[in-house]
Design a protein around this motif. Structure first.
Motif, PDB file in Angstrom:
ATOM      1  N   SER A 181      -5.848   6.752   3.230  1.00 31.39           N
ATOM      2  CA  SER A 181      -4.875   6.320   4.305  1.00 31.39           C
ATOM      3  C   SER A 181      -5.653   5.117   5.145  1.00 31.39           C
ATOM      4  N   ASP A 224       2.829   3.766  -0.161  1.00 32.08           N
ATOM      5  CA  ASP A 224       1.859   4.075  -1.092  1.00 32.08           C
ATOM      6  C   ASP A 224       1.698   3.106  -2.407  1.00 32.08           C
ATOM      7  N   THR A 246      -2.306   4.646   0.959  1.00 30.03           N
ATOM      8  CA  THR A 246      -1.455   4.867   1.639  1.00 30.03           C
ATOM      9  C   THR A 246      -1.640   4.065   2.903  1.00 30.03           C
TER      10      THR A 246
END
Length: 813
Positions: A181, A224, A246
């Motif tokens: 992320s 994503d 992400t």
């Protein structure tokens, strides 16, 4: 190479030790090499240890070199001169810490009758799937010279390192799948740069190659992004994993949810208030009271003369005396103004004193007149609608759209089919279920058809067995593909007929979100790689199933639950060459006879007018995905539009081209002169076909003896003569069988030995020089010659014109 804990090492690498030979008797002499040991290291190397009593060495090079034969089974082997890779000084034989797997003590191969604790060692990296014998022949220094009779040659083998599977992929040291992320740097940024490190570990390859769909350090968009990584080892095994990147938008300051705790000294301008207090001059009094910044105790005697509201509050608020400069306010006065401002805007409150005007009102009266109208209404329609509905329904549709939102849901069904070059229909129920679920999961991954998305992907048929899902009318017979599936998408139409411009745009976008990624994935290796990962993740299959896997499939035209009015019914395209049914405006003669020409479904129209061998083409205008022969390429190709993958051969001719469910069926029926296994591999364009390994006559490979059906460039095996393509070549199970049938004038033992490229420790008569020669030292060129077990037998029967003594003497020279 992978380092495995003891519990999994035996499962991941199979190390087969077939023979350990100790040659000769062990007697003490005065050399310095006194023991040979071996073990397997954690990195997969085979390590030889040689003990000596020369004393501690400062470096491995002090031991000089050793002669070692490396012999692949079936070959003559190669003698190499090697320096030691490392050493141990003052290390007892029963101590640990040798660098062996599981910290084991190495195994003794040969030993003299004395004990010493100084060692040198040699490491050999694994040569996977190849049977090798290692022979320590002699040492080239006083350190390594044998310290007892026949310490050398010390033989270990043959040993075979078996590849335990494809490489293991990791990102930043973690197994896949994995998610990384990141947050965009600023609120205005729509991407974020993300770096990662991909690595792979393998049994047989210390540095497998790694390919990634996205490079580390790339700018990834918000949302994503799936990164596909593939690692391939030197055995051709590959493994694919996915990394999800992400990226979220940079957070912004939270808005104030309540009024400020500190009041301001001046009111905040209100745009809506400014709009409401906009004044125009008028001859009529305003029905709306003036607006003050604070409730006045008395009505204002001098209302604002400005046609526009002031932007500043009055500096003298009213406090019993009238305000001279009433200011704009968002708060109404509690008392009505005696001198209301002139305005053209109607008030929302009725006037208490209605004005009396001599001019007729332009608005209709709400009260019923007591006198009949002197001027009855004209026959022209009223400019104002009636407040009461008509008692009679209208016979014409409204020209205005309904103000109520549509509640009609459009359902899009896109059907597809898949097959692989493995007979999954022969699997047991558990393995078939696992494979099918892996396949539909792959479809979901490619199309991003998740629980949160407005689509649903389900299996419709598995090996001809229907699921609970209703099959699409566009699907072919279930026997043509192993797996049929359907993807449904739903959205609420803007209008009930689902044919507005907005509905059409939504429909086109949703269909493209399914069709485009699936066609792209099936046309490349993307779908195969994802499917391979999902198959292995089921835990029901070994890596062998994906080693040579191929997949093909087809997507059919989407079907709609609510057909737009503009499409109409289906009719045969007699006037064109599309060889299918069209939808839209049919020719006049068809419109006049709809029962015979027009059909509600494509299936019904195709069945009526394009039945039999034309039906596939009619239903699937972009190709059926089935196989037909290309005589130009001498292989089978898929029926699809050109550009849809490497196996695509263009649209099949519905008259001359027969269609088949798989390439093997096509090869058997249409290319019967080609060897079917090779034809299938050639049609699927897979390069992992290794051949049968059987023997055939070597003329076509330029060899004087038999060769094996395998690729020498791929395997590195010189006994291979190349992959057999045509069926006129006859296979044999063994070299002896091949030689006896194909080369029956040769000595069978010599022919088979040359075919397998192994030595023959027998003697052949050299009639030119009147002596006998050991074939393993000087191989005979004439393979029809007799061979004998001993020199004496060879001299007696093969060189009979000399006495045995003369022949033996000549042969010994």
């Amino acid at each position: 190479m992978r380092n495995y804990p003891p519990s999994t090492a035996a499962l991941t690498r199979l190390f087969v030790l077939a023979v350990v030979s100790i040659v000769g008797n062990l007697t003490e002499t005065y050399g310095h090499g006194i023991e040979v040991r071996r073990c397997l290291t954690p990195s997969g190397n085979l390590r030889f240890f040689i003990a000596h009593w020369h004393g501690s060495l400062s470096s491995p090079s002090d031991a000089s070199t050793m002669q070692i034969r490396e012999q692949i089974t079936g070959s003559l082997g190669t003698v190499v001169t090697r320096s030691a890779d490392g050493l141990f000084n003052n290390k007892a034989a029963d101590e640990q810490g040798w660098g062996c797997r599981d910290d084991a003590v190495p195994t003794t191969v040969t030993i003299c009758n004395r004990d010493d604790d100084d060692w040198v060692y040699y490491d050999y990296s694994a040569t996977c799937n190849t049977e090798i014998t290692y022979t320590l022949l002699s040492g080239d220094s006083v350190v390594l010279e044998e310290g007892c009779d026949n310490l050398y040659p010390a033989v270990v083998g043959p040993v075979t390192f078996l590849d335990g599977g494809p490489p293991e992929l990791k990102v930043d040291g973690h197994a896949l799948p994995r998610t990384i992320s990141a947050v965009a740097a600023t609120h205005s940024d729509t991407t974020a740069v993300v770096e990662f490190t991909a690595s792979a570990e393998d049994d047989c390859d210390i540095a497998p190659s790694i390919k990634s769909s996205h490079a580390s350090g790339s700018a990834f968009p918000i949302g994503d992004t799936i990164v596909t990584l593939t690692a391939t080892d030197n055995q051709g095994n590959n493994n694919t994993g996915t990394l999800t990147i992400t990226v979220v938008a940079s957070p912004t300051a939270s808005p104030t949810k309540g009024p400020s705790s500190s009041p301001t000294n001046s009111p905040t301008p209100n745009k809506r208030a400014q709009l409401l207090t906009y004044n125009h001059p008028t001859a009529s009094p305003s029905l709306m009271p003036s607006i003050s910044t604070a409730p006045s105790g008395q009505p204002s005697e001098n209302p604002s003369a400005s046609h526009w509201p002031t932007s500043q509050p009055s500096s003298e608020p009213s406090g019993g005396s009238p305000s001279m400069n009433p200011s704009e306010s968002s708060l109404p006065s509690v008392q009505p103004s005696e001198n209301p401002s002139a305005s053209h805007w109607p008030t929302s409150l009725p006037s208490e004193s209605p004005s009396i005007s001599s001019a007729p009102s332009s608005l209709p009266s709400s009260a019923q007149s007591s006198q009949p109208s002197e001027n009855p209404s004209s026959p022209l329609p009223s400019a104002f609608p009636s407040k009461s509905p008509s008692k009679l329904p209208t016979t014409s549709p409204s020209s205005l759209p309904s103000l109520q939102p549509s509640i009609v849901e459009q359902i899009i069904t896109t059907a597809g089919s898949l097959s692989v070059n493995v007979d999954i229909c022969a699997f047991d129920s558990e393995r078939l279920t696992a494979f099918s679920e892996a396949a539909i999961d792959s479809v979901k991954q490619v199309t991003d058809c998740t629980v949160e998305s407005p689509c649903n992907a389900q299996l419709a048929n598995v090996c001809g067995e229907s699921s609970a899902l209703q099959s699409s009318s566009r699907m072919l017979q279930t026997s043509t593909f192993q797996l049929d599936y359907a993807i449904t998408q739903t959205f609420t139409c803007e209008v009930g007929s689902c044919d507005s411009s907005s509905d059409s745009a939504t429909l086109e976008s949703l269909i493209a979100s399914i069709v485009d990624p699936l066609e792209s994935a099936l046309s490349s290796d993307e779908f195969l790689n994802i499917l391979s990962v999902n198959i292995l993740n089921t835990g029901r299959f070994s890596a062998n199933i994906t080693a040579c896997l191929a997949v093909w499939g087809i997507l059919r035209e989407p079907e709609l639950e609510v057909a737009p009015n503009t499409l109409g019914t289906f009719f045969p395209d007699w006037g064109g060459d599309s060889e299918t049914c069209l939808q839209g405006e049919a020719p006049t003669y068809m419109e006049l006879d709809p029962e015979n020409w027009l059909h509600d479904t494509l299936e019904g129209c195709c069945e009526r007018y394009y039945s039999g061998w034309n039906k596939n083409r009619c239903i699937n205008v972009r190709g059926s995905g089935l196989w037909y022969v290309s005589h130009l390429l001498e292989r089978c190709v898929t029926d699809c539009e050109e550009g849809q993958g490497a196996t695509c051969g263009g649209l099949a001719n519905p008259v001359s081209d027969n269609l088949f469910a798989d390439p093997m069926s096509c090869c058997l029926a249409e290319l019967d002169w080609r060897f079917v296994d090779f034809c299938e591999a050639d049609s699927l364009l897979i390069n992992c076909y290794e051949g049968t390994g059987k023997y055939y006559r070597g003329d076509t490979a330029g060899r004087p003896v038999c060769v094996r059906d395998c690729d020498p460039e791929v395997t590195g095996d010189t006994t291979c003569g190349g992959l057999v393509e045509d069926t006129y070549i006859i296979f044999h199970d063994t070299a002896e069988e091949c030689c006896s049938i194909e080369y029956n004038w040769m000595n069978n033992e010599l022919c088979a030995a040359r075919s397998d490229q192994i030595q023959v420790n027998k003697y052949w008569p050299d009639m030119t020089n009147s002596k006998c020669i050991l074939d393993s030292q000087t191989p005979a060129e004439e393979l029809s010659i007799m061979i004998y077990n001993s020199t004496a037998e060879c001299c007696s029967e093969g060189i009979h014109w000399l006495s045995e003594t003369e022949c033996l003497t000549a042969s010994a020279l």
